[in-house]
Design an enzyme around this catalytic site. Structure first.
Site, mmCIF file in Angstrom:
data_model
loop_
_atom_site.group_PDB
_atom_site.id
_atom_site.type_symbol
_atom_site.label_atom_id
_atom_site.label_comp_id
_atom_site.label_asym_id
_atom_site.label_seq_id
_atom_site.Cartn_x
_atom_site.Cartn_y
_atom_site.Cartn_z
ATOM 1 N N GLY A 242 31.474 48.037 42.495
ATOM 2 C CA GLY A 242 31.261 46.653 42.398
ATOM 3 C C GLY A 242 31.974 45.930 43.325
ATOM 4 O O GLY A 242 33.118 45.832 43.627
ATOM 5 N N MET B 176 40.986 37.484 41.191
ATOM 6 C CA MET B 176 42.222 37.958 41.285
ATOM 7 C C MET B 176 42.425 37.403 43.133
ATOM 8 O O MET B 176 43.450 37.686 43.636
ATOM 9 C CB MET B 176 42.484 39.213 41.428
ATOM 10 C CG MET B 176 42.678 39.441 39.941
ATOM 11 S SD MET B 176 43.880 38.718 39.016
ATOM 12 C CE MET B 176 45.245 39.300 39.949
ATOM 13 N N GLY B 177 41.242 37.078 43.800
ATOM 14 C CA GLY B 177 41.261 36.798 45.239
ATOM 15 C C GLY B 177 41.107 35.275 45.472
ATOM 16 O O GLY B 177 40.954 34.645 46.344
ATOM 17 N N ARG C 166 44.793 42.912 47.469
ATOM 18 C CA ARG C 166 43.566 43.417 47.011
ATOM 19 C C ARG C 166 42.634 42.947 48.062
ATOM 20 O O ARG C 166 41.640 43.701 48.371
ATOM 21 C CB ARG C 166 43.310 42.719 45.630
ATOM 22 C CG ARG C 166 41.951 43.290 44.958
ATOM 23 C CD ARG C 166 41.794 42.761 43.666
ATOM 24 N NE ARG C 166 41.018 43.477 42.808
ATOM 25 C CZ ARG C 166 39.830 43.406 42.887
ATOM 26 N NH1 ARG C 166 39.024 42.497 43.595
ATOM 27 N NH2 ARG C 166 38.967 44.490 42.034
ATOM 28 N N ASP D 280 43.431 49.359 42.648
ATOM 29 C CA ASP D 280 42.671 48.108 42.725
ATOM 30 C C ASP D 280 42.801 47.415 43.965
ATOM 31 O O ASP D 280 43.520 46.974 44.819
ATOM 32 C CB ASP D 280 43.594 47.221 41.900
ATOM 33 C CG ASP D 280 42.951 45.827 41.560
ATOM 34 O OD1 ASP D 280 41.748 45.823 41.502
ATOM 35 O OD2 ASP D 280 43.981 44.811 41.629
ATOM 36 N N CYS E 92 33.359 35.706 41.898
ATOM 37 C CA CYS E 92 33.698 36.417 43.076
ATOM 38 C C CYS E 92 33.070 35.521 44.068
ATOM 39 O O CYS E 92 31.873 35.001 43.922
ATOM 40 C CB CYS E 92 32.985 37.884 43.116
ATOM 41 S SG CYS E 92 33.845 38.924 42.172
ATOM 42 N N GLY F 121 34.911 41.383 32.730
ATOM 43 C CA GLY F 121 36.063 40.097 33.111
ATOM 44 C C GLY F 121 35.452 38.882 32.328
ATOM 45 O O GLY F 121 36.173 38.620 31.285
ATOM 46 N N TYR G 135 39.946 31.130 33.515
ATOM 47 C CA TYR G 135 39.693 32.487 34.233
ATOM 48 C C TYR G 135 39.561 32.341 35.489
ATOM 49 O O TYR G 135 38.852 31.289 36.128
ATOM 50 C CB TYR G 135 38.349 32.884 33.648
ATOM 51 C CG TYR G 135 37.691 33.999 34.088
ATOM 52 C CD1 TYR G 135 38.574 35.197 33.981
ATOM 53 C CD2 TYR G 135 36.337 34.166 34.404
ATOM 54 C CE1 TYR G 135 38.157 36.477 34.672
ATOM 55 C CE2 TYR G 135 35.952 35.473 34.849
ATOM 56 C CZ TYR G 135 36.744 36.390 34.863
ATOM 57 O OH TYR G 135 36.317 37.908 35.366
ATOM 58 N N SER H 231 11.907 36.126 29.787
ATOM 59 C CA SER H 231 12.719 37.058 29.169
ATOM 60 C C SER H 231 13.723 36.103 28.056
ATOM 61 O O SER H 231 14.301 36.402 27.204
ATOM 62 C CB SER H 231 13.534 38.058 29.609
ATOM 63 O OG SER H 231 12.709 38.963 30.603
HETATM 64 P P1 XMP Z 1 33.008 39.422 35.878
HETATM 65 O O1 XMP Z 1 31.639 39.338 36.300
HETATM 66 O O2 XMP Z 1 33.021 40.541 34.567
HETATM 67 O O3 XMP Z 1 33.661 40.321 36.895
HETATM 68 O O4 XMP Z 1 33.799 38.330 35.630
HETATM 69 C C1 XMP Z 1 34.903 40.862 37.066
HETATM 70 C C2 XMP Z 1 35.397 41.749 38.370
HETATM 71 O O5 XMP Z 1 35.295 40.923 39.344
HETATM 72 C C3 XMP Z 1 36.289 41.445 40.448
HETATM 73 N N1 XMP Z 1 37.019 40.581 40.999
HETATM 74 C C4 XMP Z 1 36.945 39.792 42.046
HETATM 75 N N2 XMP Z 1 35.866 39.855 42.981
HETATM 76 N N3 XMP Z 1 36.957 38.019 44.066
HETATM 77 C C5 XMP Z 1 35.819 39.292 44.004
HETATM 78 O O6 XMP Z 1 35.142 39.316 45.047
HETATM 79 C C6 XMP Z 1 37.797 37.991 43.020
HETATM 80 O O7 XMP Z 1 38.559 36.874 43.239
HETATM 81 C C7 XMP Z 1 37.647 38.841 42.285
HETATM 82 N N4 XMP Z 1 38.580 38.766 41.027
HETATM 83 C C8 XMP Z 1 38.125 40.002 40.273
HETATM 84 C C9 XMP Z 1 36.889 42.517 39.641
HETATM 85 O O8 XMP Z 1 36.273 43.877 40.194
HETATM 86 C C10 XMP Z 1 36.728 42.273 38.151
HETATM 87 O O9 XMP Z 1 36.752 43.424 37.510
#
Ligand code: XMP
Length: 497
Positions: A301, A391-392, A407, A252, A308, A364, A388, A479
């Site tokens: 991604g 992680m960063g 990470r 990760d 993010c 997520g 929600y 759409s």
């Molecule tokens: P969704 O759009 O499904 O995205 O909510 C979840 C994915 O986002 C990534 N992830 C992060 N990317 N900063 C980032 O730039 C963060 O703090 C962060 N936390 C998670 C991760 O790949 C996750 O599966």
């Protein structure tokens, strides 16, 4: 000289979900004819192409069990100690183990009072009775003891037990076991070896759970499949997870295309039994380079996720459909599955990710806020919400064991308090959504519908047949629902916020 202007004029055009729609094609496929089986790593198949994010507000054992039951995969997050993560993996592995191997037994020479005490302490309602050589000679349950209560507590187990025990062998299938349990009106069936020694026990409850989730994904021992996240250099964690029986380990990192990470992945691979996913990446070149580590799957991604801020804070990223298609072009030749991670909001986005070569999607926000996501429920203005966070985000980097820090490459430095961290994610809440099963049902329903429009009866056919049309912002606003005030919430549509 055009050294710098070329950077602009020769820049690649890149696209994401809202830039395209899938073109309807001639079809004889009904959504009900579609199968959603897919490969998520070299050695593991799923029955639906859905993987949950390794985030501390999305996936612990409860989410992983919920997804495995539906045919998908949960990736346990790593913002906890190695021991805790191993424990979460074990919880999934033992969640619906058909044959319980650690059976509490009793000897025929012990007393009924002792049997009663063991059942009370262990919270079980029956005990196989075995000799010193582990040969099954009977079974004693609360039913056998009840009539004796008080009067004959000192009686031997051998006098009170049921002697005719219905046993099964290790290769008995669930249907036969269930028939036997019904016919003989018993709740549990001891499993015995050829020489009649006890190997385990099968309960009706576990058999019925199996029948309830026919789409579940299981390992060769019938346990749910589960994945777990690991830091790029945390070989100790990877080995502990592998020893605990995790099926897939996901390295990760916010930027998997790094020489030291590729090197470390290669080393890690030598020390673990589990399949190894590596990510995240977003370019063709990254795919070519990380495939040299002989990994079993790739996560794609950089910055598309709902929480993010990488693209804003660092100015770095590749819009997700371009990233997925570039990586899939390379990975397909190696037979290595691609997981499109982040940025999906609707079931149509799942279909688009698969159309451009993804084998599965990682979500997520779609699963955050469900019953199975970790975290407290809060009430705001009479509505239920759950936390929600990225992680960063500051919260994730300073909470738990601070896994978000490495990470995002922020482990070095002397004083890592919150004022010294540069977050690449945010924290918030999402509405409470109920059980994950319902969300997955809608997500897969939309995907099946899409495959019906395309005329694809499998994900492989979706890769081959789906064509896309490039749309304008006007095409996208046409759409979405328009010129109406929505009065009733739909289970598979929420307006963009
Ligand atoms: P969704 O759009 O499904 O995205 O909510 C979840 C994915 O986002 C990534 N992830 C992060 N990317 N900063 C980032 O730039 C963060 O703090 C962060 N936390 C998670 C991760 O790949 C996750 O599966």
């Amino acid at each position: 000289m055009s050294k710098y202007t070329d950077k602009l004029t020769k820049a690649e055009d890149t696209f994401t979900f809202d830039d395209f729609l899938i073109k309807p094609g001639l079809s004889s496929i009904e959504p009900k004819d579609v199968t959603l089986g897919t490969k998520v790593s070299t050695n593991y198949n799923l029955n639906i192409p859905v993987v949950s994010s390794a985030m501390d507000t999305v996936t612990e054992s409860q989410m992983a069990v919920a997804l495995a039951r539906q045919g998908g995969l949960g990736v346990i997050h790593r913002n906890m100690t190695i021991e805790q993560e191993v424990q979460e993996v074990r919880k999934v592995k033992y969640a619906n183990e058909l044959t319980v191997k650690e059976v509490i037994t009793i000897s025929p020479d012990e007393t009924v009072a002792q049997a009663q005490e063991i059942m009370d302490i262990e919270g079980v309602s029956g005990l196989p009775v075995v000799t010193d050589e582990d040969i099954v000679v009977g079974i004693i349950s609360r039913r056998d003891i009840k009539p004796l209560r008080g009067k004959a507590a000192d009686k031997k187990v051998s006098e009170a037990m049921t002697h005719n025990v219905v046993t099964i062998s290790e290769d008995t299938d669930t249907e036969t076991a269930l028939d036997l349990a019904y016919e003989n009106k018993v709740e549990r069936l001891p499993v015995v070896s050829d020489d009649k020694k006890l190997v385990g026990i099968v309960t009706m409850k576990d058999i019925l759970e199996r029948k309830k989730y026919p789409n579940a994904v299981r390992d060769k021992n019938g346990r749910y499949i589960v994945a777990a996240a690991c830091g790029p250099f945390d070989t100790d964690r990877a080995m502990a997870l592998s020893d605990a029986g995790v099926d897939i380990i996901a390295i990760d990192s916010a930027h998997g295309h790094k020489t030291d990470i590729i090197k470390s992945a290669k080393e890690m691979n030598k020390n673990i039994e589990s399949d190894l996913l590596l990510g995240n990446i977003a370019t063709r070149k990254a795919a070519e380079d990380i495939l040299k580590a002989e990994i079993d799957g790739i996560k794609v991604g950089i910055g598309p996720g709902s929480i993010c801020t990488t693209r804003i804070v660092a100015g770095v990223g590749v819009p997700q459909l371009s990233a997925v298609s570039s990586v899939a072009d390379v990975a397909e030749d190696y037979g290595v599955p691609v997981i499109a991670d982040g940025g999906l909001r609707y079931s149509g986005d799942v279909a688009k990710a698969l159309a451009v070569g993804a084998n599965a999607v990682m979500v997520g926000s779609i699963l955050a806020g469900t019953t199975e996501s970790p975290g407290e429920m809060t009430i705001r203005n009479g509505r239920k919400y759950k936390q929600y966070r990225g992680m960063g985000s500051l919260g994730a980097m300073t909470g738990g064991v601070g896994a978000g820090k490495d990470r995002y490459f922020q482990t070095s430095g002397s004083n890592m308090n919150s004022t010294k961290l540069v977050p690449e994610g945010i924290e918030g809440v999402v509405p409470y959504k109920g059980p994950a099963e319902q969300i997955v049902f809608q997500l897969m329903g939309g995907l099946k519908s899409s495959m019906g429009y395309v005329g694809a009866k499998s994900i492989k056919e979706m890769h081959e047949k789906a064509e896309l049309v490039h749309i304008t912002p006007n095409g996208m606003s046409e759409s979405h629902p328009h010129d109406i005030t929505i009065t009733n919430e739909s289970p598979n549509y929420h307006p963009r916020s």
